[in-house]
Motif scaffolding. Structure first.
Motif: not given
Length: 138
Positions: A74-78, A93-105, A129-134
Protein backbone atom coordinates in the motif's frame (compact mmCIF):
# COMPACT_ATOMS: atom_id res chain seq x y z
CA UNK A 1 -9.57 -9.39 39.19
CA UNK A 2 -8.67 -9.52 35.51
CA UNK A 3 -10.30 -7.03 33.19
CA UNK A 4 -9.46 -8.95 30.03
CA UNK A 5 -10.47 -12.37 28.75
CA UNK A 6 -8.65 -15.18 27.02
CA UNK A 7 -9.39 -15.20 23.30
CA UNK A 8 -8.63 -17.69 20.54
CA UNK A 9 -10.19 -16.93 17.16
CA UNK A 10 -9.67 -19.37 14.29
CA UNK A 11 -10.04 -18.32 10.64
CA UNK A 12 -13.44 -19.99 10.36
CA UNK A 13 -14.75 -18.25 13.49
CA UNK A 14 -15.16 -14.83 11.88
CA UNK A 15 -15.71 -13.72 8.29
CA UNK A 16 -14.53 -10.75 6.25
CA UNK A 17 -17.22 -8.07 6.30
CA UNK A 18 -17.80 -4.93 4.29
CA UNK A 19 -19.16 -2.78 7.12
CA UNK A 20 -15.84 -1.38 8.30
CA UNK A 21 -14.36 2.09 8.05
CA UNK A 22 -13.77 1.97 4.26
CA UNK A 23 -16.17 0.44 1.70
CA UNK A 24 -13.32 -0.59 -0.61
CA UNK A 25 -11.81 -2.86 2.05
CA UNK A 26 -13.10 -5.93 3.87
CA UNK A 27 -12.45 -6.43 7.59
CA UNK A 28 -12.20 -9.56 9.76
CA UNK A 29 -12.46 -9.05 13.50
CA UNK A 30 -10.00 -11.10 15.55
CA UNK A 31 -11.92 -11.00 18.83
CA UNK A 32 -9.51 -8.73 20.70
CA UNK A 33 -11.95 -5.87 21.27
CA UNK A 34 -14.35 -8.16 23.09
CA UNK A 35 -11.52 -9.82 25.04
CA UNK A 36 -10.06 -6.49 26.18
CA UNK A 37 -13.33 -4.77 26.94
CA UNK A 38 -12.77 -2.31 24.09
CA UNK A 39 -9.21 -1.34 25.00
CA UNK A 40 -7.75 -2.69 21.73
CA UNK A 41 -9.03 -3.85 18.35
CA UNK A 42 -7.16 -6.23 16.07
CA UNK A 43 -8.47 -6.85 12.59
CA UNK A 44 -7.35 -8.14 9.24
CA UNK A 45 -7.97 -5.76 6.35
CA UNK A 46 -7.98 -6.85 2.69
CA UNK A 47 -8.40 -5.00 -0.59
CA UNK A 48 -11.91 -5.46 -1.99
CA UNK A 49 -12.13 -2.90 -4.81
CA UNK A 50 -9.49 -1.18 -6.91
CA UNK A 51 -8.26 2.17 -5.56
CA UNK A 52 -10.13 5.16 -6.95
CA UNK A 53 -10.11 8.02 -4.46
CA UNK A 54 -8.28 6.47 -1.52
CA UNK A 55 -9.06 7.26 2.09
CA UNK A 56 -8.84 11.02 1.94
CA UNK A 57 -6.73 13.00 4.39
CA UNK A 58 -7.53 12.02 7.95
CA UNK A 59 -6.16 11.30 11.39
CA UNK A 60 -7.21 8.92 14.11
CA UNK A 61 -7.92 9.66 17.74
CA UNK A 62 -6.06 6.65 19.09
CA UNK A 63 -3.38 6.10 21.68
CA UNK A 64 -1.74 3.27 19.72
CA UNK A 65 -1.99 2.23 16.05
CA UNK A 66 0.15 -0.19 14.08
CA UNK A 67 -0.22 -1.71 10.64
CA UNK A 68 1.64 -4.90 9.74
CA UNK A 69 1.51 -5.61 5.99
CA UNK A 70 1.00 -9.34 5.48
CA UNK A 71 0.65 -9.49 1.69
CA UNK A 72 0.97 -7.05 -1.18
CA UNK A 73 1.64 -3.35 -0.67
CA UNK A 74 0.00 0.00 0.00
CA UNK A 75 1.15 3.55 -0.68
CA UNK A 76 0.48 6.16 1.98
CA UNK A 77 1.19 9.80 2.49
CA UNK A 78 2.21 10.38 6.11
CA UNK A 79 2.11 14.15 6.41
CA UNK A 80 4.16 15.13 3.30
CA UNK A 81 6.17 11.89 3.04
CA UNK A 82 5.18 9.22 0.50
CA UNK A 83 5.63 5.80 2.09
CA UNK A 84 5.48 2.39 0.38
CA UNK A 85 4.45 -0.26 2.92
CA UNK A 86 5.26 -3.75 1.61
CA UNK A 87 4.69 -7.29 2.89
CA UNK A 88 6.61 -7.77 6.13
CA UNK A 89 6.70 -4.05 7.00
CA UNK A 90 5.37 -2.69 10.30
CA UNK A 91 4.23 0.93 10.62
CA UNK A 92 3.55 2.67 13.90
CA UNK A 93 1.17 5.55 13.23
CA UNK A 94 1.88 8.02 16.00
CA UNK A 95 -1.22 9.55 17.58
CA UNK A 96 -2.69 12.30 15.40
CA UNK A 97 -0.48 11.79 12.33
CA UNK A 98 -2.28 13.07 9.23
CA UNK A 99 -2.25 10.47 6.48
CA UNK A 100 -3.85 9.29 3.24
CA UNK A 101 -3.81 5.74 1.85
CA UNK A 102 -4.03 6.31 -1.90
CA UNK A 103 -2.92 3.12 -3.68
CA UNK A 104 -2.70 -0.60 -2.94
CA UNK A 105 -2.22 -3.94 -4.66
CA UNK A 106 -5.13 -6.32 -5.34
CA UNK A 107 -3.64 -8.84 -2.90
CA UNK A 108 -3.10 -6.32 -0.09
CA UNK A 109 -3.75 -7.69 3.39
CA UNK A 110 -2.67 -6.12 6.64
CA UNK A 111 -3.13 -6.61 10.35
CA UNK A 112 -4.27 -3.47 12.13
CA UNK A 113 -4.04 -3.12 15.91
CA UNK A 114 -5.50 0.03 17.47
CA UNK A 115 -6.24 1.20 20.98
CA UNK A 116 -8.85 2.04 21.94
CA UNK A 117 -11.09 -0.21 19.86
CA UNK A 118 -13.64 2.54 19.22
CA UNK A 119 -11.06 5.01 17.89
CA UNK A 120 -12.38 7.98 15.93
CA UNK A 121 -11.36 8.98 12.41
CA UNK A 122 -11.33 12.71 11.69
CA UNK A 123 -11.10 14.23 8.20
CA UNK A 124 -8.39 16.90 7.94
CA UNK A 125 -7.37 19.55 5.43
CA UNK A 126 -5.02 18.30 2.68
CA UNK A 127 -1.35 18.39 3.59
CA UNK A 128 0.02 18.11 0.04
CA UNK A 129 -0.96 16.79 -3.41
CA UNK A 130 -1.53 13.04 -3.73
CA UNK A 131 -0.06 10.92 -6.54
CA UNK A 132 -2.65 9.15 -8.68
CA UNK A 133 -3.32 5.49 -7.88
CA UNK A 134 -2.00 3.04 -10.44
CA UNK A 135 -5.24 1.01 -10.46
CA UNK A 136 -5.43 -2.70 -11.07
CA UNK A 137 -4.43 -3.96 -14.49
CA UNK A 138 -6.96 -6.34 -16.02
Amino acid sequence: MLDTLFSHVKPMDTVFRGDGLRDFFLYRDLGISEATGGKVIAQLVVAHNAPEKGTGWHRHEAEFHIVIMLRGWARFMYEDQETLVSAGDCVHQRPGVRHFLFDYSPDMEYLEIVGPADFKTIDVEPVCPIPAPRGWAI
